[in-house]
Design a protein around this motif. Structure first.
Motif, PDB file in Angstrom:
ATOM      1  N   THR A 119       0.857  -1.189   0.000  1.00  0.00           N
ATOM      2  CA  THR A 119       0.000   0.000   0.000  1.00  0.00           C
ATOM      3  C   THR A 119       0.888   1.233   0.000  1.00  0.00           C
ATOM      4  O   THR A 119       1.628   1.448   0.957  1.00  0.00           O
ATOM      5  CB  THR A 119      -0.874  -0.018   1.268  1.00  0.00           C
ATOM      6  N   LEU A 120       0.845   2.007  -1.069  1.00  0.00           N
ATOM      7  CA  LEU A 120       1.740   3.167  -1.173  1.00  0.00           C
ATOM      8  C   LEU A 120       0.948   4.447  -1.420  1.00  0.00           C
ATOM      9  O   LEU A 120      -0.123   4.412  -2.027  1.00  0.00           O
ATOM     10  CB  LEU A 120       2.741   2.962  -2.321  1.00  0.00           C
ATOM     11  N   PRO A 121       1.490   5.584  -0.972  1.00  0.00           N
ATOM     12  CA  PRO A 121       0.813   6.862  -1.177  1.00  0.00           C
ATOM     13  C   PRO A 121       0.516   7.126  -2.657  1.00  0.00           C
ATOM     14  O   PRO A 121       1.314   6.754  -3.522  1.00  0.00           O
ATOM     15  CB  PRO A 121       1.831   7.885  -0.660  1.00  0.00           C
ATOM     16  N   GLN A 260      13.348   8.904  -4.263  1.00  0.00           N
ATOM     17  CA  GLN A 260      12.742   9.561  -5.429  1.00  0.00           C
ATOM     18  C   GLN A 260      11.224   9.601  -5.298  1.00  0.00           C
ATOM     19  O   GLN A 260      10.601  10.642  -5.512  1.00  0.00           O
ATOM     20  CB  GLN A 260      13.046   8.757  -6.694  1.00  0.00           C
ATOM     21  N   GLN A 261      10.672   8.449  -4.953  1.00  0.00           N
ATOM     22  CA  GLN A 261       9.211   8.389  -4.842  1.00  0.00           C
ATOM     23  C   GLN A 261       8.712   9.282  -3.719  1.00  0.00           C
ATOM     24  O   GLN A 261       7.666   9.904  -3.821  1.00  0.00           O
ATOM     25  CB  GLN A 261       8.775   6.950  -4.576  1.00  0.00           C
ATOM     26  N   MET A 262       9.517   9.355  -2.648  1.00  0.00           N
ATOM     27  CA  MET A 262       9.109  10.171  -1.511  1.00  0.00           C
ATOM     28  C   MET A 262       8.965  11.633  -1.943  1.00  0.00           C
ATOM     29  O   MET A 262       8.057  12.333  -1.501  1.00  0.00           O
ATOM     30  CB  MET A 262      10.134  10.039  -0.396  1.00  0.00           C
ATOM     31  N   ASP A 263       9.860  12.077  -2.829  1.00  0.00           N
ATOM     32  CA  ASP A 263       9.740  13.454  -3.322  1.00  0.00           C
ATOM     33  C   ASP A 263       8.396  13.675  -4.011  1.00  0.00           C
ATOM     34  O   ASP A 263       7.773  14.723  -3.855  1.00  0.00           O
ATOM     35  CB  ASP A 263      10.892  13.776  -4.287  1.00  0.00           C
ATOM     36  N   ASP A 264       7.962  12.671  -4.769  1.00  0.00           N
ATOM     37  CA  ASP A 264       6.641  12.793  -5.415  1.00  0.00           C
ATOM     38  C   ASP A 264       5.518  12.748  -4.373  1.00  0.00           C
ATOM     39  O   ASP A 264       4.554  13.505  -4.443  1.00  0.00           O
ATOM     40  CB  ASP A 264       6.405  11.642  -6.399  1.00  0.00           C
ATOM     41  N   TRP A 265       5.678  11.836  -3.421  1.00  0.00           N
ATOM     42  CA  TRP A 265       4.619  11.673  -2.417  1.00  0.00           C
ATOM     43  C   TRP A 265       4.399  12.956  -1.619  1.00  0.00           C
ATOM     44  O   TRP A 265       3.306  13.211  -1.133  1.00  0.00           O
ATOM     45  CB  TRP A 265       4.980  10.533  -1.450  1.00  0.00           C
TER      46      TRP A 265
END
Ligand code: SF4
Lengths: 471, 200
Positions: A119-121, A260-265
């Motif tokens: 489950t991801l943001p 990287q994904q955290m920056d989008d989240w």
């Protein structure tokens, strides 16, 4: 235009919009499958000679039916066993990862999705179970679907959806609040105030300093019961607490990819000035522990008050008054009876609402060094194998067992009683689950929904107690 | 899916609000592997006593209402569990139309996938149906979006796409698969993937 979090996730997932209709085709990032609502969907695929489009985005487990007793024994219920077998065969045939009954990651579907980092943001998540709303705690758009839709998602990885309304619930205060009050009390109180259809046709976004102060586990409890307020989904904008929870989980993106994904989240939040169709705010300070007295989750009252009369409850609405009369009769309760005078026969600590590690820790606080009342049969059913293992490391199993609780294997268990864990007719249960409908936990059984701490204390005292006096 | 055909029937009045899917079909009947055979278990706990004997005062057990194809209910019908078995049970029993003030979202969409027409009407109209039209014939015309009762006409709303599916009995999945190019484009652009455990 300023957008809400829901608007953003929605827009990111529209594959196609049907002109002249309100429906859009949405892409689904994760599809969770369990044994009860999927057999007819897989049959549909076979009949029409279709494949599963993205088995790699589909994950299955067994939870609704499984016995919570010793797993090395064969399953006694033949029909349950058939459903479990059918899921095994279907997953094998279509190449889907199944966390089966002996898997170390088996558990209630809404407990394992987050726990495994699936489950991801910002993602869209569906499952043939209404409490899929749980995953909204991560800022993912997650909702329950029916079996025809399960088949549709298996075949196309998409779903036709009508956009819901934006409903904002602001939770203020609570930072200096009593340890005895949990997020379960908060969501029960919200449902009590907005009603079981208060969120119909909407996606609820929970905001405010209270929700930001909560751990992921507590946020999940709130999002889980959004469906009980009639909303299809609940949402919380992801933040550092979310990211720290996800980092390093089995399926979470790894290392640089995670960053990287955290920056989008981090962009997944409602814009300033975003418009909501509906707003409701609630102050958490001074909230009392909540207990349901009737047969839907809006029939809730403070632990230090008494059963309301149908008139008090319905405030002039005839349909609601009729429901209240029917509920009191079913629950065998009389208006004016103090909640703390109600004794219980059974206590169930479990379900996707309240069977994660923190819930069990909280419940154990009321149990440590005490004994379950001689009139009560009490059980703890951890939400997943991983929760069970972690709890045993902390010695929680010993605390519960020494007090006289049963310590079981993971599954939905007495949340819906599809396995042998059921109430007998007339039995009264303090339960940490999410539905107090007639017969939900067994035909004729009477359910009172409460927090884990309240349920544990009721097991010890043999009746409901105000846990503010206990901690 | 079979196309929805216009029909004329009297209603079965189920005068209770907030009916959840646990009542429509209790969980002990969710273990079947098919979509039929649920009708006899519809409203099981309200319909039968502990010995399995039909309870006289429950509407479905009254001979007056037997064979009717429209269920008339109140507010907030179908709340709770997403089980499509609730719709399979209503359909298997013989209901083709459910008429009420409001419906839970998932229940509503489950009905539309099974050719069961759900009609929402305002509270006063439903009240009027309950108080004075229980024994009238309701002529349901989906194309015109109308119910005719004794030459009085009541209009209702329905999403045009849903209506098209119902009227023509279309298979939603094949319609979606025709949009395969769009789906593929989306997947390429968004690189949707999960690394499998073995790659971790
Ligand atoms: S624990 Fe209860 S609510 Fe949660 S998935 Fe299982 S049956 Fe549904």
């Amino acid at each position: 235009m300023a957008q809400t979090l829901y608007d953003k996730i929605w827009d990111n997932h529209v594959v196609y919009s049907d002109e002249g209709s309100d429906l859009s085709l949405l892409y689904i990032d994760r599809h969770y499958v369990h044994e009860v609502t999927s057999p007819q969907a897989f049959d549909g695929l076979r009949i029409n000679e279709r494949n599963v489009r993205r088995p790699d985005l589909t994950f299955a487990t067994v939870d609704h039916n499984v016995p919570t007793t010793n797993r090395s024994l064969p399953i006694v219920d033949q029909i349950s066993s058939l459903q479990i077998k059918a899921l095994e065969n279907n997953c094998k045939e279509f190449g889907i990862r199944l966390f089966d009954i002996h898997d170390k990651y088996q558990g209630i579907v809404h407990v394992i999705g987050p726990e495994l980092g699936l489950t991801l943001p910002g993602s869209t998540i569906v499952c043939g179970d209404s409490h899929t709303s749980t995953h909204g705690a991560f800022g993912s758009l997650a909702f329950g679907i029916g079996t025809s839709e399960v088949e549709h998602v298996l075949a196309t990885q998409c779903l036709w959806m009508k956009k819901s309304k934006n409903f904002e619930i602001v939770l203020n205060g609570g930072l200096k609040q009593n340890q005895a009050i949990s997020s379960k009390d908060v969501i029960l109180n919200i449902i009590r105030k907005i009603g079981t259809s208060g969120g119909s046709g909407s996606v609820i976004e929970y905001k405010g300093n209270y929700i930001s102060s909560l751990t992921m586990e507590k946020r999940m409890t709130i999002c889980n019961m959004s469906i009980e307020a009639g909303a299809r989904a609940g949402l919380v904008a992801p933040d550092d607490i979310t990211f720290e929870y996800l980092r390093g989980r089995v399926y979470s993106p790894k290392n640089e990819l995670f960053d990287q994904q955290m920056d989008d989240w981090k962009n997944l939040r409602s814009d300033n000035g975003a418009q909501y169709d509906k707003t409701f705010s609630i102050d958490i300070d001074n909230l009392a522990p909540q207990v349901t007295w009737g047969t839907n989750p809006a029939m809730t009252i403070d632990v230090d008050s008494a059963i309301p009369s149908p008139d008090e409850y319905s405030k002039g609405n005839d349909d609601e008054k009729k429901s209240a009369i029917k509920a009191l009769e079913y629950m065998n309760l009389k208006p004016g009876l103090p909640i703390t005078d109600i004794s219980v026969d059974r206590v169930f600590i479990g379900s996707c609402t309240n069977a994660r590690l923190e819930d069990l820790i909280e419940a154990s606080n009321a149990v440590k060094g005490k004994k379950v009342s001689s009139n009560v049969k009490a059980m703890v059913v951890p939400g997943s194998q991983q929760v069970k293992i972690a709890a045993e490391k902390l010695g929680l199993d010993k605390i519960f067992i020494n007090a006289g609780f049963e310590w079981r294997e993971p599954g939905c268990s007495m949340c819906l009683g599809m396995n042998p864990d059921i109430l007998q007719a007339g039995e009264r249960c303090a339960s940490t689950s999410n539905r107090n409908f007639e017969g939900r936990q067994g035909t004729g059984g009477r359910t009172h929904l409460v927090s884990p701490l309240m349920a544990a204390a009721a097991a010890i005292a043999g009746k409901f107690v105000d846990v503010r006096e206990w901690v | 899916m079979e196309p929805f055909k216009n029909l004329t029937s009297k209603v079965v009045p189920l005068d209770i609000a907030n009916i959840d899917t646990d009542q429509i079909i209790p969980k002990q009947f969710l273990k079947l592997l098919g979509k039929t055979g649920y009708g006899e278990y519809l409203f099981f706990n309200w319909r039968y006593d502990k010995q399995g004997i039909p309870l006289k005062d429950f509407v479905l057990n009254s001979p007056v209402f037997s064979g009717r194809q429209i269920l008339l209910t109140r507010e907030n019908f179908g709340i709770g569990s997403s089980r499509e078995h609730a719709v399979w049970a209503l359909k298997d029993y013989g209901f083709k139309v459910i008429l009420g003030v409001s419906f839970a979202d998932i229940f509503y969409s489950n009905c539309s996938k099974n050719g069961v027409l759900v009609i929402k009407m305002d509270k006063n109209t439903i009240e009027d149906f309950f108080s004075s039209k229980i024994n009238e014939n309701f002529e349901i015309d989906l194309i015109q979006q109308q119910i005719k009762i004794n030459s009085k006409v009541f209009d209702f709303d329905i999403d045009p796409t849903l209506k098209n599916y119902l009227v023509n009995g279309l298979d939603e999945i094949s319609k979606t698969l025709e949009l395969g190019n769009h789906i593929k484009k989306y997947e390429d652009k968004n690189k949707v993937s999960v690394k499998s455990e073995s790659m971790i």
